[in-house]
Design a protein around this motif. Structure first.
Motif, PDB file in Angstrom:
ATOM      1  N   MET A 148       0.835  -1.201   0.000  1.00 13.79           N
ATOM      2  CA  MET A 148       0.000   0.000   0.000  1.00 13.79           C
ATOM      3  C   MET A 148       0.872   1.254   0.000  1.00 13.79           C
ATOM      4  O   MET A 148       0.626   2.203  -0.732  1.00 13.79           O
ATOM      5  CB  MET A 148      -0.926  -0.021   1.231  1.00 13.79           C
ATOM      6  N   CYS A 149       1.935   1.251   0.837  1.00 11.96           N
ATOM      7  CA  CYS A 149       2.754   2.466   0.947  1.00 11.96           C
ATOM      8  C   CYS A 149       3.413   2.817  -0.382  1.00 11.96           C
ATOM      9  O   CYS A 149       3.643   3.992  -0.666  1.00 11.96           O
ATOM     10  CB  CYS A 149       3.803   2.303   2.047  1.00 11.96           C
ATOM     11  N   GLY A 150       3.726   1.808  -1.191  1.00 14.65           N
ATOM     12  CA  GLY A 150       4.344   2.061  -2.491  1.00 14.65           C
ATOM     13  C   GLY A 150       3.427   2.795  -3.444  1.00 14.65           C
ATOM     14  O   GLY A 150       3.879   3.423  -4.396  1.00 14.65           O
ATOM     15  N   ALA A 151       2.121   2.720  -3.194  1.00 13.22           N
ATOM     16  CA  ALA A 151       1.153   3.396  -4.063  1.00 13.22           C
ATOM     17  C   ALA A 151       0.915   4.835  -3.638  1.00 13.22           C
ATOM     18  O   ALA A 151       0.236   5.586  -4.335  1.00 13.22           O
ATOM     19  CB  ALA A 151      -0.170   2.630  -4.049  1.00 13.22           C
ATOM     20  N   LEU A 152       1.472   5.208  -2.471  1.00 14.25           N
ATOM     21  CA  LEU A 152       1.247   6.561  -1.975  1.00 14.25           C
ATOM     22  C   LEU A 152       2.245   7.545  -2.567  1.00 14.25           C
ATOM     23  O   LEU A 152       3.409   7.206  -2.807  1.00 14.25           O
ATOM     24  CB  LEU A 152       1.366   6.597  -0.448  1.00 14.25           C
ATOM     25  N   ALA A 153       1.816   8.789  -2.762  1.00 17.72           N
ATOM     26  CA  ALA A 153       2.725   9.859  -3.165  1.00 17.72           C
ATOM     27  C   ALA A 153       3.725  10.074  -2.020  1.00 17.72           C
ATOM     28  O   ALA A 153       3.385   9.820  -0.855  1.00 17.72           O
ATOM     29  CB  ALA A 153       1.936  11.127  -3.422  1.00 17.72           C
ATOM     30  N   PRO A 154       4.946  10.522  -2.313  1.00 14.48           N
ATOM     31  CA  PRO A 154       5.963  10.660  -1.257  1.00 14.48           C
ATOM     32  C   PRO A 154       5.481  11.429  -0.029  1.00 14.48           C
ATOM     33  O   PRO A 154       5.694  10.989   1.097  1.00 14.48           O
ATOM     34  CB  PRO A 154       7.101  11.388  -1.968  1.00 14.48           C
ATOM     35  N   ASP A 155       4.798  12.555  -0.235  1.00 10.73           N
ATOM     36  CA  ASP A 155       4.339  13.362   0.902  1.00 10.73           C
ATOM     37  C   ASP A 155       3.270  12.633   1.713  1.00 10.73           C
ATOM     38  O   ASP A 155       3.181  12.798   2.931  1.00 10.73           O
ATOM     39  CB  ASP A 155       3.787  14.714   0.423  1.00 10.73           C
ATOM     40  N   ALA A 156       2.437  11.850   1.029  1.00 11.16           N
ATOM     41  CA  ALA A 156       1.386  11.100   1.725  1.00 11.16           C
ATOM     42  C   ALA A 156       2.011   9.993   2.576  1.00 11.16           C
ATOM     43  O   ALA A 156       1.607   9.768   3.726  1.00 11.16           O
ATOM     44  CB  ALA A 156       0.400  10.513   0.724  1.00 11.16           C
ATOM     45  N   ALA A 157       3.005   9.288   2.010  1.00 13.12           N
ATOM     46  CA  ALA A 157       3.683   8.224   2.767  1.00 13.12           C
ATOM     47  C   ALA A 157       4.411   8.832   3.966  1.00 13.12           C
ATOM     48  O   ALA A 157       4.369   8.276   5.078  1.00 13.12           O
ATOM     49  CB  ALA A 157       4.666   7.484   1.858  1.00 13.12           C
ATOM     50  N   GLU A 158       5.031   9.993   3.737  1.00  9.87           N
ATOM     51  CA  GLU A 158       5.776  10.646   4.822  1.00  9.87           C
ATOM     52  C   GLU A 158       4.851  11.072   5.959  1.00  9.87           C
ATOM     53  O   GLU A 158       5.234  11.042   7.122  1.00  9.87           O
ATOM     54  CB  GLU A 158       6.492  11.882   4.247  1.00  9.87           C
ATOM     55  N   SER A 159       3.623  11.460   5.596  1.00  8.26           N
ATOM     56  CA  SER A 159       2.684  11.917   6.623  1.00  8.26           C
ATOM     57  C   SER A 159       2.313  10.796   7.594  1.00  8.26           C
ATOM     58  O   SER A 159       1.804  11.055   8.680  1.00  8.26           O
ATOM     59  CB  SER A 159       1.417  12.478   5.968  1.00  8.26           C
ATOM     60  N   LEU A 160       2.559   9.544   7.167  1.00  7.79           N
ATOM     61  CA  LEU A 160       2.223   8.404   8.031  1.00  7.79           C
ATOM     62  C   LEU A 160       3.392   7.984   8.911  1.00  7.79           C
ATOM     63  O   LEU A 160       3.239   7.104   9.769  1.00  7.79           O
ATOM     64  CB  LEU A 160       1.783   7.206   7.179  1.00  7.79           C
ATOM     65  N   GLU A 161       4.539   8.570   8.668  1.00  9.05           N
ATOM     66  CA  GLU A 161       5.716   8.175   9.441  1.00  9.05           C
ATOM     67  C   GLU A 161       5.868   9.115  10.628  1.00  9.05           C
ATOM     68  O   GLU A 161       6.304  10.248  10.492  1.00  9.05           O
ATOM     69  CB  GLU A 161       6.960   8.224   8.544  1.00  9.05           C
ATOM     70  N   SER A 162       5.424   8.639  11.800  1.00  6.32           N
ATOM     71  CA  SER A 162       5.534   9.472  13.002  1.00  6.32           C
ATOM     72  C   SER A 162       5.845   8.586  14.202  1.00  6.32           C
ATOM     73  O   SER A 162       5.525   7.389  14.196  1.00  6.32           O
ATOM     74  CB  SER A 162       4.231  10.244  13.234  1.00  6.32           C
ATOM     75  N   GLY A 163       6.445   9.202  15.185  1.00  2.00           N
ATOM     76  CA  GLY A 163       6.773   8.457  16.417  1.00  2.00           C
ATOM     77  C   GLY A 163       7.666   7.272  16.169  1.00  2.00           C
ATOM     78  O   GLY A 163       7.554   6.252  16.862  1.00  2.00           O
ATOM     79  N   GLY A 164       8.537   7.345  15.182  1.00  3.15           N
ATOM     80  CA  GLY A 164       9.466   6.255  14.894  1.00  3.15           C
ATOM     81  C   GLY A 164       8.846   5.116  14.113  1.00  3.15           C
ATOM     82  O   GLY A 164       9.519   4.151  13.760  1.00  3.15           O
ATOM     83  N   LYS A 165       7.553   5.185  13.844  1.00  6.57           N
ATOM     84  CA  LYS A 165       6.894   4.101  13.101  1.00  6.57           C
ATOM     85  C   LYS A 165       6.950   4.375  11.601  1.00  6.57           C
ATOM     86  O   LYS A 165       6.790   5.502  11.163  1.00  6.57           O
ATOM     87  CB  LYS A 165       5.435   3.983  13.539  1.00  6.57           C
ATOM     88  N   GLN A 166       7.160   3.344  10.836  1.00  2.75           N
ATOM     89  CA  GLN A 166       7.217   3.466   9.383  1.00  2.75           C
ATOM     90  C   GLN A 166       5.803   3.429   8.794  1.00  2.75           C
ATOM     91  O   GLN A 166       4.845   2.996   9.453  1.00  2.75           O
ATOM     92  CB  GLN A 166       8.055   2.318   8.796  1.00  2.75           C
ATOM     93  N   CYS A 167       5.702   3.854   7.523  1.00  2.00           N
ATOM     94  CA  CYS A 167       4.411   3.905   6.826  1.00  2.00           C
ATOM     95  C   CYS A 167       3.695   2.555   6.884  1.00  2.00           C
ATOM     96  O   CYS A 167       2.510   2.476   7.204  1.00  2.00           O
ATOM     97  CB  CYS A 167       4.650   4.329   5.372  1.00  2.00           C
ATOM     98  N   ALA A 168       4.430   1.475   6.590  1.00  2.00           N
ATOM     99  CA  ALA A 168       3.801   0.148   6.517  1.00  2.00           C
ATOM    100  C   ALA A 168       3.139  -0.244   7.842  1.00  2.00           C
ATOM    101  O   ALA A 168       2.090  -0.900   7.865  1.00  2.00           O
ATOM    102  CB  ALA A 168       4.839  -0.888   6.112  1.00  2.00           C
ATOM    103  N   ALA A 169       3.750   0.174   8.952  1.00  2.00           N
ATOM    104  CA  ALA A 169       3.185  -0.163  10.261  1.00  2.00           C
ATOM    105  C   ALA A 169       1.958   0.680  10.560  1.00  2.00           C
ATOM    106  O   ALA A 169       0.997   0.218  11.187  1.00  2.00           O
ATOM    107  CB  ALA A 169       4.242   0.046  11.341  1.00  2.00           C
ATOM    108  N   GLN A 170       1.972   1.910  10.111  1.00  4.78           N
ATOM    109  CA  GLN A 170       0.874   2.832  10.407  1.00  4.78           C
ATOM    110  C   GLN A 170      -0.357   2.575   9.535  1.00  4.78           C
ATOM    111  O   GLN A 170      -1.491   2.705   9.989  1.00  4.78           O
ATOM    112  CB  GLN A 170       1.333   4.282  10.162  1.00  4.78           C
ATOM    113  N   VAL A 171      -0.098   2.226   8.273  1.00  2.00           N
ATOM    114  CA  VAL A 171      -1.197   2.196   7.307  1.00  2.00           C
ATOM    115  C   VAL A 171      -2.210   1.091   7.613  1.00  2.00           C
ATOM    116  O   VAL A 171      -3.396   1.215   7.303  1.00  2.00           O
ATOM    117  CB  VAL A 171      -0.634   2.065   5.861  1.00  2.00           C
ATOM    118  N   THR A 172      -1.755   0.039   8.268  1.00  5.02           N
ATOM    119  CA  THR A 172      -2.668  -1.083   8.566  1.00  5.02           C
ATOM    120  C   THR A 172      -3.732  -0.700   9.587  1.00  5.02           C
ATOM    121  O   THR A 172      -4.797  -1.301   9.636  1.00  5.02           O
ATOM    122  CB  THR A 172      -1.885  -2.302   9.081  1.00  5.02           C
TER     123      THR A 172
END
Lengths: 83, 224
Positions: free
Chosen positions: A1-25
């Motif tokens: 899923m994260c690969g389908a996101l625009a860079p800024d959208a994927a980055e918006s999910l990366e917070s608190g040390g968690k990566q996009c893949a962990a957050q998006v689920t």
């Protein structure tokens, strides 16, 4: 899923040390059938049976700039993920 | 070749600076588009893609339509409306389409008259108004192009802001369409009013757009 996101959208999910893949689920994103697509210039909107997503054209293809979007009575959609 | 250039220097000059201005508009518009795309989390596009984009199209068309509207109105309004003292106006008492004799049409056509001026009928009537009609038709075509390209550009903006796109009728009744349209119209109308009024009192030696320098401020319809 994260690969389908625009860079800024994927980055918006990366917070608190968690990566996009962990957050998006943990998000309430749709996975239903596509019911309609509109393309205007370098931007597009796709309606799914259970979601609305917004996309932008990148050199590698279309990427999702916003997903999990709910229309509001006035103004922009309210989205779970947005760039 | 040199004679052709000399005989057509006015048209050639303006076509030349039109091309230069279009190149400048294309380059500056391309950079502005890409700056905005990055701000809105999109991707930059090539110059070629920008030149075929609706954004470039609407920016060109919105200016073209207003220029052609200006000339269309000026050509038709100066048939009927006067400005005493202006070389842009006919003399008082000559308002209207004037007689066939004055206009050298029909049986009053001369040996050098265009063929359609002599034959009369529908073709003659169309030819007699062809300058204004051409300006009016190009105005309408440019305004339609503005509405079509403007809708695409507007909808791309809507999607970048996570909003729904609008229909063509929705766009031509939108604030964006009328703001683009009227901001161009007002400047054209100001320019025409200024030209008609300034030319009463001011002169440009050698220009056919001005009265001869020594001509009275009261003289109307006299070009230098």
């Amino acid at each position: 899923m994260c690969g389908a996101l625009a860079p800024d959208a994927a980055e918006s999910l990366e917070s608190g040390g968690k990566q996009c893949a962990a957050q998006v689920t943990g998000l309430d994103l749709g996975s239903g059938a596509i019911t309609g697509v509109q393309v205007w210039g370098e931007r597009a909107q796709a309606h799914l049976s259970d979601d609305t997503v917004f996309l932008a054209r990148f050199p590698g293809g279309w990427k999702v700039t916003a997903a999990g979007c709910e229309p509001q009575p006035k103004g922009p959609y309210d989205c779970e993920v947005e760039a | 070749m040199r004679r052709f250039v000399r005989d057509n220097s006015l048209t050639l000059f303006f076509l030349g600076i039109l091309l230069l201005a279009l190149v400048g508009q294309a380059l500056s518009g391309w950079h502005e588009y890409n700056n905005q795309a990055l701000v809105q989390s999109g991707a930059e596009i090539s110059l070629l893609r920008y030149l075929s984009s609706s954004q470039f199209g609407v920016d060109v068309a919105e200016n073209w339509q207003s220029e052609y509207l200006q000339f269309f109105l000026y050509i038709f309004m100066t048939v009927w409306l006067l400005q005493r003292g202006s070389p842009e106006s006919k003399s008082p008492g000559r308002a209207g389409e004037e007689s066939d004799q004055d206009q050298h049409v029909g049986r009053h056509a001369t040996g050098g008259s265009p063929r359609w001026a002599a034959i009369g009928g529908l073709r003659g009537a169309v030819f007699a108004r062809s300058l204004g009609l051409a300006m009016g038709l190009i105005f309408l075509a440019s305004w339609l192009a503005q509405s079509i390209a403007g809708r695409v550009a507007y909808n791309a903006e809507q999607l970048a802001d996570y909003q729904d796109p609008v229909s063509w009728t929705g766009y031509v009744t939108s604030a964006d369409f009328w703001n683009r349209t009227l901001q161009n119209w007002q400047s054209e109308f100001l320019a025409v009013a200024s030209m008609a009024a300034f030319s009463i009192y001011l002169r440009q030696r050698g220009s056919p757009e001005s009265k001869p320098v020594g001509t009275s401020h009261e003289a109307t319809g006299i070009e230098g």
